[in-house]
Design an enzyme around this catalytic site. Structure first.
Site, PDB file in Angstrom:
ATOM      1  N   GLU A  25       1.454  -1.187   0.567  1.00  0.00           N
ATOM      2  CA  GLU A  25      -0.515   0.181   0.425  1.00  0.00           C
ATOM      3  C   GLU A  25       0.774   1.723  -0.231  1.00  0.00           C
ATOM      4  OE1 GLU A  25      -1.895   0.207   3.773  1.00  0.00           O
ATOM      5  OE2 GLU A  25      -0.782  -0.866   4.340  1.00  0.00           O
ATOM      6  N   ASP A  85       9.559 -12.570   1.409  1.00  0.00           N
ATOM      7  CA  ASP A  85      10.530 -11.054   0.288  1.00  0.00           C
ATOM      8  C   ASP A  85      11.187 -11.887   0.203  1.00  0.00           C
ATOM      9  OD1 ASP A  85       8.976  -9.212  -0.787  1.00  0.00           O
ATOM     10  OD2 ASP A  85      10.133  -7.775   0.626  1.00  0.00           O
TER      11      ASP A  85
END
Length: 736
Positions: free
Chosen positions: A556, A644
Site C-alpha cells: 500500500e 520477500d
C-alpha cells in the site's frame, strides 16, 4: 508284356542310382558334420596359427562348464518367487486408492523404536519424509506408510542386517499384508550369488530398490532408485562439475575406468575384461586386485602389474578430465560410480545387463547415458568415437540437470520416489516425460497447477509461445486505520491507467473490515477486495481470482507511475520465469560471524527484488503454497519481511537465475510496515534487519545451500537519459 516289365525295372533301377549319387552324398555329409559337432562339444578347437588369431580367454576358463557361483535360470526364478510371492502386483491390484481420496497424498512413518537402531542412510530417508509436505503424523490420514525398521541392508553378513523382520511387521496393525506400504532397500542378497533375497516377505508393498534386476522388477509398481553412499548429503547437495565455459566438450581422455577387479564370483567376468580396451592414451582402464581379505589366494598373473598401474592415476582427476566413464556392474547391478559420473558430467557408459535404471519410469536415460552390453565391450570405444560433439555436449548438460534435479541429495531421491507414486494415483494429472526430462524438472512442476507445459513460465521459448498480454495487480493492505490512505488511492489510479492492467485485487489484512464499495476509487478495470487471514504468507496464496499469467505484487505504501508499470511489464514478458521489479537487496557472506548477511545498501550487485513492487508469474503462488512445507510458511509468518526473501530464494532455486531490476523514477523508500496483527507501528530498523538475516540463514539451512544468484544487470528503456528529443523516447515520463 515283357517289354513293359523291362521298362519298369529300368525305371526303378535309375531311381535308385539317382538317390545314391545325389542323396547319399548329403547323408554322408550330415553324418560327418554330426560327428564333428559332437566332437566340438567335447573339446575346444586348437588353433593352428595362434599369431593370426589370438585367444583372449584362459583355456581353463573355456573348458569350465560354468561358474558354480552363478545360479541357473530355474534357480534364479525359484529364488525370486520365494521373495516376490505377489509377483503380479500392480497399482490396480495391490494398492488401495481409496485411502488417498479424502486427504490426498499423505505419508506416515512408523514410530521409531528405541531399542531398534537404524543406519545413517535410513535415518536420512525418514527425515526427508518427515520434514516434507507429504508427511502426516496421523495414520488415519495416510495414503502411504513407511516402516521404521531399517531395510536398506539385507546382506545377512552385514552388521546392519535386521533379523526377524517377518515377525516384527506381522505385529504391526497397519501392515495389512504390505498394502499401501513403501519399502526402501539398497543391498540385497549376499556372497556368492547376491540374489534379490531380502530375508522377509514384502507382501503387497511397493519396493524402492537399488540394483533392481528387470526380471524381478514389477513395472508400474516397484521403483528403481540409485545406490548412494552413507555420506550422501541430506539436502541441497554439491553442484555438478560442468560450467558454462566447459566448451569444447571433448576432454583429455575419451573413456576411463578405475576400480576393483573381482577375481572370482558374480560380476568378475565384466571387470576382468576391461583391460582389453586400455590403450594408455585416450582410453584409461585400470583395475586392482587388492580388495578383500584373501585376494592374494586368488590373484592371477595380471594382478601385480595391474596394481602398479592402478596407483599411477588419481580417480577424481580422471573423472574431471574424461568425456565418458565406464560404469560396469559390481557384485550387484548398481554402483556408487553411477552418481559420481553424473555429478562429474562424465557421460556414463553402462555395462550392467539387466539393470532397471533409476527412475526409468520418468527419466529418459537415452539423453544422458550410453547403455552398452557386457558382451560387446570391445565395440564400446568405436561406438562412442562416432558420437558427434554437439551430441556429447547435450549428454553432458543432461547429466548435470538430472544430477541437480533428482540425485544430488537424499531429499531429492526420496521426493522423486514419492512423486512417481503420486503420479500413478491420478494419471490424468500426472507429469509427462517432457516435464520430467526438461528444466526445472518434475519435482518443481506441480501437476495440480497444470499438466500443459504452456501454462508454466519455463517453457514459452520451447513452445514458441508468450505469456498473456495482461497482468493482475495484487495490493496488500495492512494499515490498522481501516480507511483508504492517499498513497493507496494514488497507487490504484496509477496501476489502473496501465494499458496492460486486467484487474486489481486488494488483499485486505486489517483487523477492521474494508471500506464500502462507494469509498473505493472509480477505475477502468475491475477492482476486487479479498479478505485475508492476516498472515504474511497470504500474499502468495494461489487465489482463483488471479487469471492472468503475470502478477504485479504491491504494498500500500509503494509509489509507482503508470510508465514505470508499463515498462516493467514489457521487460517481464521477455523474462517470464524471473522476478522483475524495482527495489532491490543483496546478500553477502560475513566471514567474521560465519553466516550470511542481508543489506539494503546501494551496491553494484543485487540478488533480491522485493515483492513490494515486482512482477512474477502466478505459478510461483502455487509453488510457494503447495511445494514448500508448512514449517517454512510458519517461519515467514513469524519474521518481518521474510516472505520477500523466501519468494526470491524459491524462484532462484527453481530457475538458477538472478532477478532483474528495472528503471525507477524515484528512489524507493524503505518503509517499515506494521506487523500483521500487531498493535504498534513496527519494530526498529535494526531489529528488522536482524530478523531478515535470521530468515535468510534459516532458509539456507533448509535448502542445504545458498540458492540466491547475484547480478549487476539493470534494464532501462532505449535512449534512457540520452541527450535526444523527448519525442523519440517511448517512456519520457520515467526521466521526470
Amino acid at each position: 508284356m515283357q517289354t513293359r516289365k523291362k521298362y519298369i525295372f529300368l525305371t526303378f533301377l535309375a531311381s535308385w542310382l539317382l538317390l545314391f549319387f545325389f542323396g547319399g552324398d548329403q547323408l554322408r555329409r550330415f553324418a560327418f558334420f554330426s560327428g564333428r559337432k559332437a566332437e566340438a562339444q567335447r573339446n575346444w578347437p586348437h588353433w593352428t596359427d595362434r599369431s593370426l588369431l589370438k585367444n583372449f580367454a584362459d583355456p581353463e576358463e573355456l573348458q569350465r562348464d560354468g561358474n558354480p557361483s552363478l545360479l541357473s535360470p530355474r534357480e534364479r526364478r525359484a529364488a525370486w518367487l520365494s521373495i516376490y510371492k505377489n509377483s503380479r502386483c500392480r497399482m490396480e491390484t495391490c494398492f488401495d486408492f481409496s485411502r488417498c481420496e479424502k486427504n490426498g497424498f499423505k505419508v506416515f512413518t512408523y514410530p521409531r523404536e528405541r531399542d531398534q537402531p537404524i543406519s545413517e542412510s535410513y535415518g536420512k530417508i525418514l527425515t526427508s519424509i518427515e520434514r516434507s509436505r507429504y508427511y502426516t503424523p496421523d495414520p488415519e490420514e495416510a495414503c502411504l506408510f513407511i516402516l521404521s525398521i531399517d531395510t536398506l541392508d539385507r546382506d545377512h553378513l552385514s552388521g546392519q542386517y535386521v533379523r526377524n523382520v517377518n515377525e516384527k511387521i506381522r505385529g504391526f496393525p497397519l501392515w495389512n499384508g504390505g498394502q499401501n506400504h513403501l519399502i526402501f532397500n539398497l543391498y540385497s542378497g549376499t556372497w556368492p550369488n547376491y540374489t534379490e533375497d531380502l530375508g522377509f516377505d514384502i507382501g503387497q508393498a511397493i519396493l524402492a530398490k537399488a540394483s533392481f534386476d528387470i526380471e524381478s522388477f514389477r513395472p508400474g509398481f516397484d521403483i528403481s532408485i540409485p545406490l548412494f553412499p552413507k555420506d550422501h548429503p541430506q539436502r541441497g547437495g554439491e553442484r555438478g562439475w560442468l560450467y558454462q565455459d566447459s566448451i569444447p566438450p571433448k576432454k583429455k581422455y575419451l573413456l576411463v575406468f578405475k576400480g576393483k577387479r573381482y577375481l572370482t564370483g558374480i560380476g568378475s567376468g565384466t571387470r576382468n575384461a576391461l583391460h582389453h580396451i586400455h590403450n594408455g592414451k585416450d582410453i584409461i582402464s585400470l583395475t586392482t586386485c587388492k580388495h578383500g581379505k584373501d585376494w592374494e589366494k586368488h590373484k592371477d598373473t595380471r594382478c601385480d602389474k595391474d596394481n602398479v598401474d592402478y596407483e599411477k592415476f588419481d580417480y577424481q582427476e580422471l573423472l574431471h578430465n574424461s568425456t565418458f566413464c565406464i560404469v560396469p556392474r559390481g557384485r550387484r547391478l548398481g554402483s556408487f560410480r553411477f552418481l559420481e559420473a553424473l555429478q562429474a558430467a562424465c557421460i556414463p557408459v553402462l555395462l550392467s545387463d539387466g539393470w532397471e535404471l533409476p527412475f526409468a519410469e520418468a527419466i529418459d536415460w537415452g539423453k544422458a547415458a550410453v547403455v552398452g552390453s557386457e558382451r560387446l565391450l570391445l565395440q564400446i570405444p568405436s561406438a562412442i568415437r562416432c558420437i558427434h560433439p554437439e551430441r556429447v555436449l547435450a549428454f553432458q548438460q543432461q547429466t548435470q540437470f538430472l544430477w541437480d534435479a533428482y540425485f544430488s541429495s537424499v531429499d531429492k531421491i526420496v521426493h522423486t520416489t514419492l512423486e512417481i507414486i503420486k503420479d500413478r494415483l491420478s494419471l490424468h494429472r500426472s507429469r509427462s516425460r517432457f516435464l520430467w526430462n526438461t528444466l526445472p524438472g518434475g519435482l518443481l512442476v506441480l501437476p495440480d497447477f497444470s499438466t500443459h507445459p504452456g501454462d508454466f513460465p519455463f517453457y514459452y521459448l520451447q513452445h514458441g509461445s508468450s505469456p498473456s498480454e495482461k497482468f493482475t495487480a495484487f495490493i496488500r493492505v495492512v494499515s490498522q486505520a481501516g480507511s483508504l490512505s492517499q498513497p493507496i488511492l494514488r497507487l490504484i489510479q496509477a496501476v489502473s491507467g496501465s494499458q496492460y492492467c486486467a484487474q486489481i485485487l486488494v488483499l485486505w489484512s486489517c483487523e477492521k473490515p474494508p471500506p464500502p464499495s462507494g469509498k473505493w476509487p472509480q477505475t477502468t478495470v475491475p477492482l476486487t477486495i479479498i479478505q485475508g487471514r492476516r498472515k504474511l504468507s497470504d500474499r502468495f496464496f494461489p487465489y482463483t481470482a488471479i487469471q492472468t499469467d503475470a502478477v504485479l505484487s504491491l504494498d500500500e505504501h509503494t509509489s509507482l507511475s503508470t510508465s514505470e508499470v508499463d515498462f516493467a511489464f514489457v521487460v517481464w514478458r521477455s523474462f517470464p520465469e524471473r522476478i522483475v521489479g524495482f527495489p532491490t537487496r543483496s546478500h553477502f557472506w560475513d566471514p567474521e560471524q560465519g553466516r550470511w548477511g542481508y543489506t539494503s545498501k546501494w551496491t553494484n550487485e543485487l540478488s533480491i527484488v522485493l515483492t513490494t513492487a515486482a512482477f512474477y508469474h502466478r505459478y510461483y503462488h502455487s509453488l510457494f503454497t503447495e511445494y514448500l512445507p508448512a514449517g517454512l510458511r510458519e517461519l515467514v509468518d513469524g519474521l518481518a519481511a521474510c516472505e520477500d526473501i523466501l519468494m526470491n530464494v524459491l524462484v532462484a532455486a527453481v530457475t538458477k537465475l538472478p532477478p532483474i531490476k528495472v528503471t525507477q523514477r524515484k528512489q524507493h523508500k524503505d518503509t517499515v510496515p506494521q506487523q500483521v496483527g500487531g498493535t504498534d507501528g513496527g519494530a526498529a530498523s535494526s531489529r528488522r534487519f536482524s530478523q531478515q538475516q535470521d530468515c535468510l540463514n534459516q532458509l539456507v539451512e533448509w535448502f542445504g545451500y545458498m540458492p540466491l544468484v547475484s547480478s549487476q544487470l539493470r534494464l532501462d528503456p532505449v535512449l534512457f537519459k540520452d541527450q535526444v528529443s523527448v519525442l523519440r523516447k517511448k517512456y519520457p515520463r520515467l526521466e521526470k
